[in-house]
Scaffold this active site. Structure first.
Site, mmCIF file in Angstrom:
data_model
loop_
_atom_site.group_PDB
_atom_site.id
_atom_site.type_symbol
_atom_site.label_atom_id
_atom_site.label_comp_id
_atom_site.label_asym_id
_atom_site.label_seq_id
_atom_site.Cartn_x
_atom_site.Cartn_y
_atom_site.Cartn_z
ATOM 1 N N SER A 1 0.838 -1.211 0.000
ATOM 2 C CA SER A 1 0.000 0.000 0.000
ATOM 3 C C SER A 1 0.866 1.252 0.000
ATOM 4 O O SER A 1 0.608 2.209 -0.727
ATOM 5 C CB SER A 1 -0.886 0.014 1.252
ATOM 6 O OG SER A 1 -1.803 -1.036 1.218
ATOM 7 N N GLY B 1 -5.759 -3.947 -7.670
ATOM 8 C CA GLY B 1 -6.917 -3.097 -7.395
ATOM 9 C C GLY B 1 -6.498 -1.739 -6.867
ATOM 10 O O GLY B 1 -7.102 -0.708 -7.200
ATOM 11 N N ARG C 1 -13.331 -7.307 -10.869
ATOM 12 C CA ARG C 1 -13.560 -6.606 -9.595
ATOM 13 C C ARG C 1 -14.348 -5.310 -9.803
ATOM 14 O O ARG C 1 -14.230 -4.658 -10.840
ATOM 15 C CB ARG C 1 -12.210 -6.345 -8.916
ATOM 16 C CG ARG C 1 -11.511 -7.656 -8.585
ATOM 17 C CD ARG C 1 -10.194 -7.439 -7.915
ATOM 18 N NE ARG C 1 -10.339 -6.827 -6.614
ATOM 19 C CZ ARG C 1 -9.310 -6.444 -5.859
ATOM 20 N NH1 ARG C 1 -8.070 -6.613 -6.309
ATOM 21 N NH2 ARG C 1 -9.502 -5.901 -4.688
ATOM 22 N N LYS D 1 -12.199 -9.340 -3.451
ATOM 23 C CA LYS D 1 -10.742 -9.174 -3.470
ATOM 24 C C LYS D 1 -10.166 -9.830 -4.743
ATOM 25 O O LYS D 1 -10.900 -10.067 -5.683
ATOM 26 C CB LYS D 1 -10.139 -9.759 -2.190
ATOM 27 C CG LYS D 1 -10.522 -8.955 -0.950
ATOM 28 C CD LYS D 1 -9.981 -7.549 -1.035
ATOM 29 C CE LYS D 1 -10.454 -6.684 0.118
ATOM 30 N NZ LYS D 1 -10.086 -5.270 -0.064
ATOM 31 N N ARG E 1 -12.488 -14.495 -1.801
ATOM 32 C CA ARG E 1 -11.674 -15.173 -0.779
ATOM 33 C C ARG E 1 -12.528 -15.934 0.231
ATOM 34 O O ARG E 1 -12.042 -16.903 0.828
ATOM 35 C CB ARG E 1 -10.803 -14.150 -0.037
ATOM 36 C CG ARG E 1 -9.649 -13.684 -0.861
ATOM 37 C CD ARG E 1 -8.666 -12.835 -0.080
ATOM 38 N NE ARG E 1 -7.563 -12.488 -0.979
ATOM 39 C CZ ARG E 1 -6.812 -11.404 -0.866
ATOM 40 N NH1 ARG E 1 -7.021 -10.552 0.117
ATOM 41 N NH2 ARG E 1 -5.844 -11.178 -1.710
ATOM 42 N N ASP F 1 -6.819 -8.014 4.596
ATOM 43 C CA ASP F 1 -6.043 -8.931 3.751
ATOM 44 C C ASP F 1 -5.534 -10.147 4.520
ATOM 45 O O ASP F 1 -4.886 -11.023 3.925
ATOM 46 C CB ASP F 1 -4.852 -8.186 3.131
ATOM 47 C CG ASP F 1 -5.312 -7.133 2.133
ATOM 48 O OD1 ASP F 1 -6.407 -7.300 1.554
ATOM 49 O OD2 ASP F 1 -4.586 -6.142 1.946
ATOM 50 N N ARG G 1 -2.600 -14.251 -1.969
ATOM 51 C CA ARG G 1 -2.736 -14.568 -0.539
ATOM 52 C C ARG G 1 -3.369 -15.942 -0.310
ATOM 53 O O ARG G 1 -3.085 -16.601 0.681
ATOM 54 C CB ARG G 1 -3.514 -13.469 0.186
ATOM 55 C CG ARG G 1 -2.811 -12.121 0.092
ATOM 56 C CD ARG G 1 -3.324 -11.122 1.110
ATOM 57 N NE ARG G 1 -3.087 -9.764 0.656
ATOM 58 C CZ ARG G 1 -1.908 -9.133 0.703
ATOM 59 N NH1 ARG G 1 -0.865 -9.727 1.209
ATOM 60 N NH2 ARG G 1 -1.789 -7.889 0.253
ATOM 61 N N ARG H 1 1.558 4.319 -3.024
ATOM 62 C CA ARG H 1 1.318 5.735 -2.703
ATOM 63 C C ARG H 1 2.590 6.558 -2.828
ATOM 64 O O ARG H 1 2.542 7.731 -3.229
ATOM 65 C CB ARG H 1 0.727 5.837 -1.296
ATOM 66 C CG ARG H 1 -0.735 5.358 -1.240
ATOM 67 C CD ARG H 1 -1.110 4.946 0.162
ATOM 68 N NE ARG H 1 -2.534 4.666 0.328
ATOM 69 C CZ ARG H 1 -3.126 3.507 0.043
ATOM 70 N NH1 ARG H 1 -2.417 2.497 -0.454
ATOM 71 N NH2 ARG H 1 -4.425 3.342 0.262
ATOM 72 N N SER I 1 -13.493 1.228 2.669
ATOM 73 C CA SER I 1 -12.451 0.930 1.690
ATOM 74 C C SER I 1 -11.433 2.054 1.644
ATOM 75 O O SER I 1 -11.750 3.185 1.274
ATOM 76 C CB SER I 1 -13.078 0.723 0.306
ATOM 77 O OG SER I 1 -12.064 0.760 -0.688
HETATM 78 C C1 S3P Z 1 -5.520 -1.384 0.099
HETATM 79 C C2 S3P Z 1 -6.741 -1.420 0.699
HETATM 80 C C3 S3P Z 1 -7.518 -2.656 0.885
HETATM 81 C C4 S3P Z 1 -6.661 -3.906 0.728
HETATM 82 C C5 S3P Z 1 -5.734 -3.824 -0.439
HETATM 83 C C6 S3P Z 1 -4.828 -2.616 -0.337
HETATM 84 C C7 S3P Z 1 -4.878 -0.078 -0.101
HETATM 85 O O1 S3P Z 1 -8.559 -2.684 -0.070
HETATM 86 O O2 S3P Z 1 -7.474 -5.041 0.618
HETATM 87 O O3 S3P Z 1 -4.922 -4.989 -0.509
HETATM 88 O O4 S3P Z 1 -3.668 -0.038 -0.411
HETATM 89 O O5 S3P Z 1 -5.557 0.949 0.063
HETATM 90 P P1 S3P Z 1 -9.948 -1.903 0.236
HETATM 91 O O6 S3P Z 1 -9.598 -0.569 0.707
HETATM 92 O O7 S3P Z 1 -10.714 -1.858 -1.058
HETATM 93 O O8 S3P Z 1 -10.641 -2.734 1.276
#
Ligand code: S3P
Length: 451
Positions: A33, A105, A133, A357, A361, A330, A405, A37, A178
């Site tokens: 994550s 995603g 998705r 996901k 899952r 996760d 995962r 960013r 989310s």
């Molecule tokens: C993430 C947020 C989560 C997580 C993903 C990474 C992120 O998804 O499942 O692996 O980096 O913001 P959601 O925010 O859609 O739940």
């Protein structure tokens, strides 16, 4: 061998077999994550951002390639650090070709946020998992800024986005907890005049807010019980800033749980992120009686980190409340594996988000565990695992379903089962944890690819 979750494929299977005690000190790859960013905000900043510890997994490499196509310059240095020459908020260039975000995603949703308030048109796609998705969850708020989308039925990829030339700021209440949707809206707010606000009824990971501040943006966070109101001021002058990416707690979870369930093990993962909004798994494991110690807690690059030591012992079932899900979303595949090796019933509540996901899952975990001889049930959105307190049977072939995962969780289960566990495809693991199998073997895990 049980074939309940088997698939037909020519990819070689990978086998994990009952192993002796795991031992060692490891470093897991950088947080996924935070890596996404760091690249994205580096691209929107003025100047050169240097990133240490970036995850070099396929998901993050997809983000890097997309940002290069949008006019930033992302490069890897010989010493393993990465640099981003940013172009500033508002300066993204129209990409000449389709942006392919592979399995990610986070890359897709956060980039759509950035694109939504730039007056350019872009075409976005991904692999078979990502194309299934839901993107409607970001399309809906991003429309309100004035962006236009043409997507497949259900808001799915591939889609085309034409960003708003004169975006309007919005105030948006998240309908689902989310961090990806929250981040998409906040990133869209950067190239929008005035204040953009996201209201989250349940707190989700806050890496975007932390990193925006790190780059000099004004972010106001008002918290009232579990509800948060996050406001970003438009048109900030983001300035390049060095970033150190902590080890990914979602990756560390696999070797640490392996250490808990393989008798006699002791493993320490160094420099792992312990952001409270990511730490739900540690809370659960401790409630289950796990021997887990946080050593040397410190702060690195605006994020709390520690060394985490896990020692094998007896685990007992626990009742995991739905309110904890956003802090460990996760980690359910590997928590379910721990539950399968525990004594008694573990109930994991409120898991509807697990269905959207990298794979569904909820059904993937249940089918895989059942194939390994574990007593498991789905009731509504809850997952129930009855641990017998002895080793699960194993002896199954698990369909990975393009889900890293699911693959890693069932390889870990194979280390503690009576009979080996196979997964049909280990290649998705490289999206988040390149080198996973080698790292586990270094600890003593018996994992190998079959011909
Ligand atoms: C993430 C947020 C989560 C997580 C993903 C990474 C992120 O998804 O499942 O692996 O980096 O913001 P959601 O925010 O859609 O739940």
């Amino acid at each position: 061998m049980a074939h309940s979750a088997a698939s037909r494929t020519t990819t070689p299977t990978t086998l994990a077999q009952p192993s002796g005690p795991l031992a060692g000190t490891i470093r897991v790859p950088g947080d996924k994550s935070i890596s996404h960013r760091a690249l994205m905000l580096g691209a929107l900043a003025i100047g050169k951002t240097e990133i240490t510890g970036l995850l070099q997994g396929e998901d993050v490499l997809a983000t890097a390639a997309a940002l290069n196509a949008l006019g930033a310059t992302v490069a890897r240095l010989d010493d393993g650090r990465w640099t981003v020459d940013g172009i500033g908020v508002g300066a993204l260039a129209e990409p000449e070709d389709v942006l392919d975000l592979g399995n990610s995603g986070t890359a897709a949703r956060l980039l759509l946020g950035m694109l939504a308030t730039h007056p350019i048109t872009a075409f976005v796609t991904g692999d078979a998992s990502l194309r299934r998705r839901p993107m409607g969850r970001v399309v809906e708020p991003l429309n309100r800024f004035g962006a236009r989308f043409v997507a497949r039925e259900g808001g799915r990829l591939p889609l085309a986005v034409s960003g708003a030339a004169n975006p309007m700021p919005i105030s948006y209440r998240l309908p689902v907890p989310s961090a990806q949707v929250k981040s998409a809206v906040l990133l869209a707010g950067l190239n929008t005049p005035g204040e953009t606000t996201v209201i989250e009824p349940q707190p989700t990971r806050d890496h975007t807010e932390r990193m925006l501040r790190h780059f000099g943006a004004t972010v106001i966070i008002e918290a009232e019980e579990s509800r948060r109101r996050i406001t970003v001021e438009g048109f900030p002058e983001l300035a390049a800033a060095p970033i150190t990416v902590p080890g990914d707690p979602s990756s560390a979870a696999f070797p640490l749980v392996a250490a808990l369930i393989v008798p006699g093990s002791e493993v320490t993962a160094e420099g792992v992120g312990i952001n409270p909004l990511r730490a739900g798994l540690l809370e659960c494991l401790r409630e289950m009686g796990a021997d887990i110690t946080l050593l040397n807690p410190r702060e690195e690059g605006g994020e709390p980190v520690a060394d985490i030591r896990a020692r094998a012992g007896t685990l007992t079932g626990a009742d995991i409340p739905a309110e904890r899900a956003p802090r460990m979303i996760d980690e359910y595949p590997i928590l379910a594996v721990a539950a399968a090796c525990a004594r008694g019933r573990t109930v994991m509540r409120g898991l509807s988000e697990l269905r959207v996901k990298e794979s569904d899952r909820l059904s993937g975990i249940a089918e895989g565990l059942a194939g390994c001889g574990v007593n498991v049930a789905i009731e509504g959105d809850d997952l129930i695992v009855d641990g017998a307190g002895n080793l699960p049977a194993g002896d199954a072939l698990i369909a990975t379903r393009l889900d890293h995962r699911i693959g890693m969780a069932f390889l870990v289960l194979g280390l503690a089962a009576n009979q080996p566990v196979r997964i049909d495809d280990a290649t998705p693991i490289a999206t988040s944890f390149p080198g996973f199998i080698e790292l586990m073997r270094g600890l003593g895990a018996l994992i190998r690819e079959e011909g």
